[in-house]
Design an enzyme around this catalytic site. Structure first.
Site, short mmCIF file in Angstrom:
data_model
loop_
_atom_site.label_atom_id
_atom_site.label_comp_id
_atom_site.label_asym_id
_atom_site.label_seq_id
_atom_site.Cartn_x
_atom_site.Cartn_y
_atom_site.Cartn_z
N THR A 223 0.87 -1.16 0.00
CA THR A 223 0.00 0.00 0.00
C THR A 223 0.91 1.22 0.00
O THR A 223 2.12 1.08 0.11
CB THR A 223 -0.89 -0.06 1.26
OG1 THR A 223 -1.62 -1.28 1.24
CG2 THR A 223 -1.86 1.08 1.37
N ASP B 134 -8.97 -9.42 0.02
CA ASP B 134 -9.25 -8.86 1.34
C ASP B 134 -10.61 -9.27 1.89
O ASP B 134 -10.94 -8.97 3.02
CB ASP B 134 -9.15 -7.32 1.29
CG ASP B 134 -7.73 -6.85 1.58
OD1 ASP B 134 -6.86 -7.69 1.89
OD2 ASP B 134 -7.48 -5.63 1.51
N SER C 36 -10.64 -3.44 5.19
CA SER C 36 -9.27 -2.96 5.02
C SER C 36 -8.62 -2.68 6.37
O SER C 36 -9.31 -2.50 7.38
CB SER C 36 -9.28 -1.67 4.19
OG SER C 36 -8.01 -1.05 4.18
N SER C 37 -7.30 -2.63 6.38
CA SER C 37 -6.55 -2.20 7.57
C SER C 37 -6.02 -0.78 7.44
O SER C 37 -5.36 -0.28 8.36
CB SER C 37 -5.37 -3.15 7.82
OG SER C 37 -5.82 -4.45 8.10
N GLY D 280 -0.32 -3.65 4.97
CA GLY D 280 -1.30 -4.71 5.19
C GLY D 280 -1.77 -4.73 6.63
O GLY D 280 -2.16 -3.71 7.20
N THR E 241 -4.07 1.92 -2.36
CA THR E 241 -3.46 0.61 -2.52
C THR E 241 -3.93 -0.13 -3.77
O THR E 241 -5.01 0.12 -4.30
CB THR E 241 -3.75 -0.26 -1.29
OG1 THR E 241 -3.04 -1.49 -1.38
CG2 THR E 241 -5.23 -0.54 -1.15
#
Length: 577
Positions: A386, A428, A457-458, A479, A404
């Protein structure tokens, strides 16, 4: 009896002194390690700053600001410049999130995350026996989610921009036409992935050529795509020639994205997650990002503990952060997903009432086993590659943006005609509950695949206020490690008195519930500390550990100047004036 008590007190005092001495020695070793690694100093400027993964992108962002644009104009330019000069993660066929704060104190969040195609199905990556075929969600056209980046930048420009879009995109077109400088890291990455590009695409491309450090890559196909977008606007990507070329290309590779998918895509303005940590007010990304909620939980978990007195990266600090992280990531796997598809108890998840008892079974004497820990119970509730950039303009507007393609170069699919890589964001989703994705994250039903659903998402773009005024903007790629890297950087500045560059450069560690291990950056932590944690029952990995984020941030100093930190782990660059 009195003699026994005196003896016990003496033993206790001696033990405390020995523990304090041990922590002090440990801290000196850590600080020596940090100082040895740091090769950058904070960049301090008067008026405006852009910090991003590539110098070319940061310079174009600053150029827009110098030409009278605001932070939102610079966002558009920087995002597109990263698509040209940082194709491993910068993109126009990916997605992301933006957090913003205006000079008036207005805050907001933009979700331009990718979506599952209309013809996606919950079991699309399972074989006839119900087993997960992991490669199908990672490589090739079936791994591609409906892109959101172009919708995102036009949504930002329409609501908050000030300069004409043609003026903003012009220097990016020039960058694609004239070429960008290839750094050592980039040359190595392209060489490493060359075989994968050839295998996935069955053809040569701009990125299957031989490159070395210092070469210039000119992407004429992408320059032409950007010209059409500049002339025709958002519709070019979602309805025009470019959109049709996207669909033709993906369907020729057995993908399922259609013109109907592109026509239906919209970026969404959302309310950010806002919470307090001591005297800080933190503004971070809401679902479908898990970043804001997890960050809030972790900071609230640790708030009662005096981590400043424990010391930076001391064993006690590592223990308390690890235990907080494992609990937050357990909740992430069960409760979080796309809020347009599921009911998420956002307020409850970060409430004092819910969080109060979650650390009760933690002890400094022994690690909590992730096997013994599940998500918390809310009464009445049913149910890695990302890039980030931070911008502050001369007017006082601030943004944090994380964008990303998911993996490095996304799905590895590259269009020679259009000049860009496609994402592999479908990985994801929880393709099968309990199966880990490429980052080892375990997902549940809340993040199962559904048509037109956004995947969890993170990404954690974050702004911080202190004493009622804007104080910091930051974020990172990485990630699953994004949340913990942002967390540790905030603590490095606030609790451990580091400047912005020291804070982003300091060694980091990561835990995410499952797998039940603490990842440490190699050669960055004293062996005695790692051995001590092993004795306490923690599983430790240091050798061959992944890089834990590349944080880019900007802080407002007491004198009003801007202090930028660009992570030493990448080619990241802070530029300002």
């Amino acid at each position: 009896m009195k003699k026994i008590i005196i003896l016990l007190l003496a033993i206790l005092i001696f033990s405390c002194k020995q523990e304090n001495k041990k922590v002090a020695v440990e801290q000196n070793l850590i600080l020596a390690s940090v100082k040895k690694e740091i090769v950058k100093e904070s960049v301090i400027v008067d008026s405006a700053m852009v910090v991003s993964a590539k110098e070319e992108a940061s310079k174009i962002g600053i150029q827009i600001l110098k030409n009278g644009g605001n932070a939102f104009d610079a966002m558009v330019a920087t995002e597109l410049a990263l698509a040209v000069s940082f194709p491993v993660a910068g993109n126009i066929a990916g997605g992301g999130f933006m957090i913003y704060r205006t000079i008036e104190g207005e805050i907001g969040a933009l979700d331009y995350r990718e979506k599952a195609p209309i013809h996606a199905s919950r079991n699309m990556y399972l074989d006839e026996d119900g087993d997960f075929i992991s490669n199908k969600s990672k490589v090739g056209a079936l791994a591609v989610g409906v892109p959101g980046t172009i919708a995102g930048i036009f949504a930002v420009h329409k609501k908050l921009g000030s300069l004409p879009i043609e003026q903003i995109i012009a220097p990016v077109i020039a960058l694609a036409t004239n070429g960008y400088f290839l750094t050592e890291q980039q040359a190595k990455r392209i060489t490493y992935f060359k075989a994968s590009f050839l295998k996935t695409n069955n053809s040569e491309s701009l990125y299957t050529k031989e490159y070395k450090t210092g070469d210039t890559i000119k992407n004429i196909a992408l320059a032409n795509t950007l010209k059409r977008i500049s002339e025709n606007g958002r519709a070019e990507f979602y309805q025009g020639e470019t959109g049709k070329a996207i669909v033709d290309f993906l369907q020729s590779k057995n993908g399922i994205i259609s013109m109907e998918d592109l026509n239906a895509y919209e970026a969404e303005w959302r309310a950010p997650i806002v919470f307090s940590y001591k005297d800080l007010r933190i503004i971070s990304m809401s679902p479908p990002s898990s970043g804001g909620i997890c960050l809030a939980q972790i900071l609230k978990f640790i708030e009662p503990y005096p981590i400043k007195s424990y010391g930076h990266n001391s064993t006690k600090t590592i223990q308390i952060l690890t235990e907080a992280e494992r609990r937050a990531y357990a909740d992430r796997s069960f409760y979080l997903g796309d809020p347009d598809f599921i009911d998420i108890p956002m307020d409850e998840l970060i409430s004092d009432e819910y969080l109060k008892g979650r650390m009760d079974n933690f002890s400094f004497d022994k690690a909590t086993s992730s096997d013994s820990l599940s998500y918390g119970i809310i009464p009445g509730y049913e149910s890695d590659e990302t890039t980030h950039y931070s911008i502050v303009d001369k007017f006082g507007n601030a943004i944090a943006v994380t964008t990303t393609l998911n993996a490095a170069f996304g799905s590895k699919l590259y269009s020679n005609k259009l000049g860009f890589f496609f994402n592999n964001e479908m990985d994801d989703f929880s393709s099968k509950p309990g199966e880990p994705n490429m980052y080892g994250l375990i997902g549940g039903k809340a993040n199962a695949i559904d048509p037109q659903k956004r995947m969890l998402s993170s990404m954690t773009p974050t702004l911080v206020e202190k004493d009622g005024a804007f104080w910091m903007t930051l974020g990172t790629p990485g990630g699953a490690t994004i949340i913990t890297s942002v967390l540790q950087t905030i603590l490095n500045v606030y609790e451990f008195d580091m400047d912005m560059q020291q804070a982003v450069d300091a060694p980091r560690f990561h835990h995410q519930w499952f797998p039940d291990i603490i990842r440490f950056e190699p050669n960055s932590f004293p062996k005695d500390s790692l051995n001590y944690l092993k004795i306490k029952g923690y599983q430790v990995i240091e050798n061959n550990s992944i890089i834990l984020g590349k944080v880019d941030g900007i802080r407002i100093l007491p004198n009003g100047k801007l202090e930028g930190g660009a992570d030493r782990r990448g080619d990241d660059t802070a530029v300002g004036y």
